[in-house]
Scaffold this motif. Structure first.
Motif, short mmCIF file in Angstrom:
data_model
loop_
_atom_site.label_atom_id
_atom_site.label_comp_id
_atom_site.label_asym_id
_atom_site.label_seq_id
_atom_site.Cartn_x
_atom_site.Cartn_y
_atom_site.Cartn_z
N ASP B 130 0.80 -1.23 0.00
CA ASP B 130 0.00 0.00 0.00
C ASP B 130 0.83 1.27 0.00
O ASP B 130 0.35 2.33 -0.41
CB ASP B 130 -0.94 0.00 1.21
N ILE B 131 2.08 1.19 0.47
CA ILE B 131 2.94 2.38 0.53
C ILE B 131 4.24 2.16 -0.27
O ILE B 131 4.56 2.92 -1.18
CB ILE B 131 3.27 2.77 1.99
N MET B 132 4.97 1.09 0.06
CA MET B 132 6.29 0.93 -0.54
C MET B 132 6.24 0.63 -2.05
O MET B 132 7.01 1.19 -2.83
CB MET B 132 7.09 -0.13 0.21
N ALA B 133 5.32 -0.25 -2.46
CA ALA B 133 5.21 -0.57 -3.89
C ALA B 133 4.83 0.66 -4.71
O ALA B 133 5.51 0.97 -5.70
CB ALA B 133 4.22 -1.71 -4.11
N PRO B 134 3.79 1.41 -4.34
CA PRO B 134 3.47 2.58 -5.16
C PRO B 134 4.58 3.63 -5.15
O PRO B 134 4.87 4.22 -6.20
CB PRO B 134 2.17 3.12 -4.55
N VAL B 135 5.21 3.85 -4.01
CA VAL B 135 6.31 4.83 -3.97
C VAL B 135 7.43 4.39 -4.91
O VAL B 135 7.96 5.20 -5.69
CB VAL B 135 6.82 5.01 -2.52
N ALA B 136 7.79 3.10 -4.87
CA ALA B 136 8.84 2.62 -5.77
C ALA B 136 8.44 2.83 -7.22
O ALA B 136 9.26 3.23 -8.06
CB ALA B 136 9.11 1.13 -5.51
N ALA B 137 7.17 2.58 -7.53
CA ALA B 137 6.71 2.72 -8.92
C ALA B 137 6.73 4.18 -9.37
O ALA B 137 7.08 4.48 -10.51
CB ALA B 137 5.31 2.13 -9.06
N TYR B 138 6.36 5.10 -8.47
CA TYR B 138 6.42 6.52 -8.85
C TYR B 138 7.87 6.96 -9.04
O TYR B 138 8.18 7.71 -9.97
CB TYR B 138 5.71 7.40 -7.81
N LEU B 139 8.77 6.48 -8.18
CA LEU B 139 10.19 6.79 -8.38
C LEU B 139 10.68 6.25 -9.72
O LEU B 139 11.38 6.93 -10.47
CB LEU B 139 11.04 6.18 -7.26
N ALA B 140 10.27 5.01 -10.03
CA ALA B 140 10.67 4.41 -11.30
C ALA B 140 10.13 5.21 -12.48
O ALA B 140 10.70 5.20 -13.57
CB ALA B 140 10.20 2.96 -11.37
N SER B 141 9.01 5.91 -12.25
CA SER B 141 8.41 6.73 -13.31
C SER B 141 9.03 8.13 -13.36
O SER B 141 8.59 8.96 -14.15
CB SER B 141 6.90 6.88 -13.08
N GLY B 142 9.99 8.39 -12.47
CA GLY B 142 10.69 9.66 -12.55
C GLY B 142 10.42 10.65 -11.43
O GLY B 142 10.93 11.77 -11.44
N LEU B 143 9.62 10.25 -10.44
CA LEU B 143 9.33 11.17 -9.33
C LEU B 143 10.61 11.54 -8.58
O LEU B 143 11.46 10.69 -8.31
CB LEU B 143 8.36 10.49 -8.35
N ASP B 144 10.72 12.82 -8.23
CA ASP B 144 11.84 13.30 -7.42
C ASP B 144 11.65 12.80 -5.98
O ASP B 144 10.62 13.07 -5.36
CB ASP B 144 11.83 14.83 -7.45
N PRO B 145 12.61 12.07 -5.43
CA PRO B 145 12.42 11.53 -4.07
C PRO B 145 12.16 12.60 -3.02
O PRO B 145 11.53 12.29 -2.00
CB PRO B 145 13.74 10.77 -3.80
N ASP B 146 12.59 13.82 -3.28
CA ASP B 146 12.33 14.89 -2.29
C ASP B 146 10.84 15.13 -2.10
O ASP B 146 10.43 15.72 -1.09
CB ASP B 146 13.03 16.19 -2.72
N ARG B 147 10.02 14.69 -3.03
CA ARG B 147 8.58 14.87 -2.90
C ARG B 147 7.95 13.91 -1.91
O ARG B 147 6.78 14.06 -1.54
CB ARG B 147 7.91 14.67 -4.28
N LEU B 148 8.70 12.88 -1.51
CA LEU B 148 8.09 11.81 -0.72
C LEU B 148 7.81 12.20 0.72
O LEU B 148 6.95 11.61 1.38
CB LEU B 148 9.00 10.57 -0.73
N GLY B 149 8.56 13.16 1.24
CA GLY B 149 8.38 13.55 2.63
C GLY B 149 9.58 14.34 3.11
O GLY B 149 10.45 14.69 2.32
N PRO B 150 9.63 14.61 4.41
CA PRO B 150 10.72 15.43 4.97
C PRO B 150 12.00 14.62 5.13
O PRO B 150 11.95 13.39 5.20
CB PRO B 150 10.17 15.83 6.34
#
Lengths: 261, 261, 261
Positions: B130-150
Motif C-alpha cells: 500500500d505504501i512501498m510498492a506505489p512509492v517505488a513505482a512513482y520513483l521508477a516513473s521519474g518522481l523526485d524523491p524529495d517529494r516523498l516527505g521530509p
C-alpha cells in the motif's frame, strides 16, 4: 504491453513453469510474465482459488491470469476463458475461478475449443504448456477472446462457506493460513461495521481466545494472540512474532467465533 | 527503463509479492521487477540486511531496492527512502538498511510522509503493497524523491560486530550461512593482506579447524573443511561437496579465529 | 529483444541469482531474464542436465541459457559456449550440457577465454556472476560468440543410460522424479510405436506393477498407480492424486520394465 501471470502447483524446482514461459515468449516476445506462485500445494484447487482471488485485483486492467492446477488434465473437463471485473483468466473449469466468480459474476465465459491457438502437438498431460500458455500469449498479442471457442454458460463452482451473523456473534472459520502462519478467516471488516472493536469483542478459535481487534500485529507483545483486520479486509488471528498455525495447531476449517459481551 | 528489486519474508507460496508487483505495474508498466528473494526467514531483519548488502551493489545505478521485512507494520516506525552509493532503497526504518549504511553513509534520507504517492486505501498490515510498492513505482516513473516527505536525520541502526585484529590472529564470527551451507564470516580478504595464506594459516570454528586458505572449494577432496575467500570478499568455510552448517552443526554467531603460527 | 534463462543450484533464499541478474541488467538493460529454476539440488549436475533438456527447447530461437551448477568453480574446468539446435548455452564444461548434446550434436563449441567480456574483478568462487552473467549479457547485446575464445573440440560427457528393447519387453529406469512425485523413465513414446497400450501392456517398477498406458492421470481413481506418456514424450508412472515417489519409496535409478503378454 501485456501482462500474463502464472499461478500453478508445479513447484519451484520443476521445469514446467519455464516451459510455459518459453511458449509464451515464443508467441508474444513483448509479454511481461509475473509469477503469482508455483507453490500451490499439489492439486489443491481451493488453495489456488483463494490465492487468485487475493492477487488478481491488484494488477492492471486487462491482465491475463493463467491458473494451472489441473488434476483432470486429459479428461473432458473444459478449459475456460473468463472475464471477471477488468481482469482476464485462463484456467481449467474445475472451480479454481469460483472464488473470484462468487464475488463478481464473469461478464464473458468461453470454452477453449479452437486448436488454431494451441501448440500444434498437444500432450494429454500438460495443457498448461500446450493450450493455456499459447492462448494467453495470443490474447496478449491482441487476439479477440471470442475467437477461442463457443460461449460457456456457467463455471464449475465450489462451495465457499460464508460466516453467519447472529445478534451478538458471528460464526465463521479459518479459510486460509498465510505464509507467516496467520489464520485468515471468512469474517470480513464489513461485518464488523458499527460493532465495538475494543476489549468487549472476543474472538475464539478452537480453544484459544483473544479480546479486542487491533490495527497492527505489533500492538501486543511477542507471543500474544491478536486479532486484526488483515490486508484483504478479513479478520485474521496472528501470534505476534511467531507462527500461529504451527504453534497452536490450527488449520483451514477450524471454527472462529467473534462475540460481543 | 527502471529496475525495482524486491527482498521480503513473504515466502514463495504467498500472494503478497504478486500483489506488490500488480501495484507496481499498475503505476509504472515499464518497470523491470527483479526478485532478490522472498525467502528471508519471517521477520529476520538482520538476515535481510545482509542479503541486501550482498545483492544491491551488482545492480545498475539508480536501481530501486524495496525491502519488506516489517514486523512493526502499522506502528509508528517510519518508512524511509535512502540513497546509498548509486542505489536507492525503500524500507521500514528498522535496521534492514543498516548493514549497507555501515559501509557507506547514505547521501539522502527521507521519511515517507506524503500519501499522494501511496494507494488511496492504506491497510494497517501490508505497507509493502500500500505504501512501498506505489512509492517505488512513482520513483521508477521519474518522481523526485524529495517529494516523498521530509528529510530524516538518521537510520535506525543494528549492531554489526566486526572482527578484531591481533598481532597473530583475527577473531570474528560466522555472520551468514549461505544456501550451500557455507559458513560466511566477518573476516575480510583485506584483513589478510600481507599475511601467509598457506598452511601456516589456521582457521578454527567451534571445535573444527583447517589449514591454508584456498582459491577453490574443489581444491580439496570431498568431505574436507576448506577456507576460501568467497565471492563477497569474506573468509568462508565450506565442506567440499557437502553442507558445512548442517553437517557440523554450526550457525550464525559461532566464533571463528584465523591464526598464524 | 533477447532472452536469458538461468538454471542454478543457488536456492531461492540466496542472493546469488539476484547478483547475476544485476550484472546482466547492468550490461544489457533490455534483456528478458527468465528463471528456469534455482532449486537444482546442490551440485547435482545430472539433475540440472535433465532440467535444461526439458526446458530449453520451448524457448524462442537464439535464447541464451545459462546453467550454473559448478562444483569445480575456480579449478581448471572450462566454461563453454555451446550452440545446440537453435538455442545457445553458457555453462561449466562438467556434463551439464551433455544430455542436450546427446540428443543433438552442438554446431558450435567455444571455450570462454577472453576476459574482455568478464567482470573486471573475477572471484575464484562465483564464475556465474563474474564470467557467465556478463558473457550472456554481451551475447544478448549482439556480441559474436566467436569473440569469446577459441573453439572447443568436445563437451565433457556424462553417461545417460538408454532403455534396452527386447522382443517382448523394454528394460529401463526411472531417470527423474518430477515435482508431483511422478516417476519419469527413459522409455519413450517412440519405443512403443505399434505395440499394444491396453491392458496387455504391463509396467513394473520395483515391486509395483500396473496394466495399460493411459492418456490422463485422472483416467483412474485416486490412489491408483497409472502409466502415461508424459509431456516430454517419456513413459511415466503416477499415483493418482498422490506423490508416487514418496508413497512408494522409489527414486532415480529404480528399474522399470514394460512387458507385453
Amino acid at each position: 504491453m501485456s501482462i500474463i501471470t502464472l499461478t500453478t502447483d508445479f513447484g519451484a524446482g520443476s521445469h514446467y513453469a519455464a516451459a510455459m514461459k518459453g511458449v509464451i515468449l515464443s508467441i508474444c516476445p513483448a509479454a511481461t510474465i509475473v509469477d503469482v506462485t508455483h507453490e500451490v500445494p499439489p492439486q489443491d484447487i481451493r488453495h489456488a482459488a483463494l490465492l487468485l482471488d487475493n492477487a488478481a485485483e491488484w494488477f492492471p486492467p486487462e491482465t491475463i491470469h493463467v491458473a494451472v492446477v489441473d488434476p483432470g488434465v486429459g479428461t473432458d473437463r473444459a478449459i475456460v476463458y473468463a472475464r471477471i471485473g477488468q481482469q482476464q483468466f485462463i484456467a481449467p473449469d474445475n472451480g479454481v475461478l469460483s472464488r473470484l466468480a462468487a464475488r463478481r459474476p464473469p461478464t464473458k465465459l468461453i470454452r477453449l475449443a479452437d486448436p488454431a491457438y494451441w501448440l500444434k502437438q498437444v500432450s494429454t498431460t500438460f495443457h498448461g504448456r500446450d493450450i493455456m500458455a499459447p492462448v494467453a500469449a495470443y490474447l496478449a498479442s491482441g487476439l479477440d477472446p471470442d475467437r477461442l471457442g463457443p460461449p460457456l454458460e456457467q463455471l464449475t463452482s465450489l462451495d465457499w462457506p460464508e460466516a453467519t451473523q447472529h445478534p451478538n456473534r458471528i460464526d465463521g472459520a479459518v479459510i486460509e493460513i498465510d505464509s507467516f502462519g496467520n489464520l485468515i478467516t471468512n469474517l470480513t471488516g464489513e461485518m464488523l461495521a458499527g460493532r465495538p472493536t475494543d476489549r468487549r469483542a472476543c474472538v475464539v478459535c478452537n480453544i484459544f481466545e483473544t479480546w479486542g481487534i487491533y490495527h497492527a500485529y505489533a500492538a501486543q507483545p511477542n507471543g500474544t494472540l491478536v486479532a486484526v483486520i488483515g490486508s484483504a479486509g478479513r479478520l485474521e488471528l496472528a501470534l505476534v512474532g511467531d507462527n500461529a498455525a504451527r504453534r497452536l495447531g490450527i488449520g483451514v476449517g477450524s471454527p472462529v467465533t467473534l462475540a460481543w459481551e
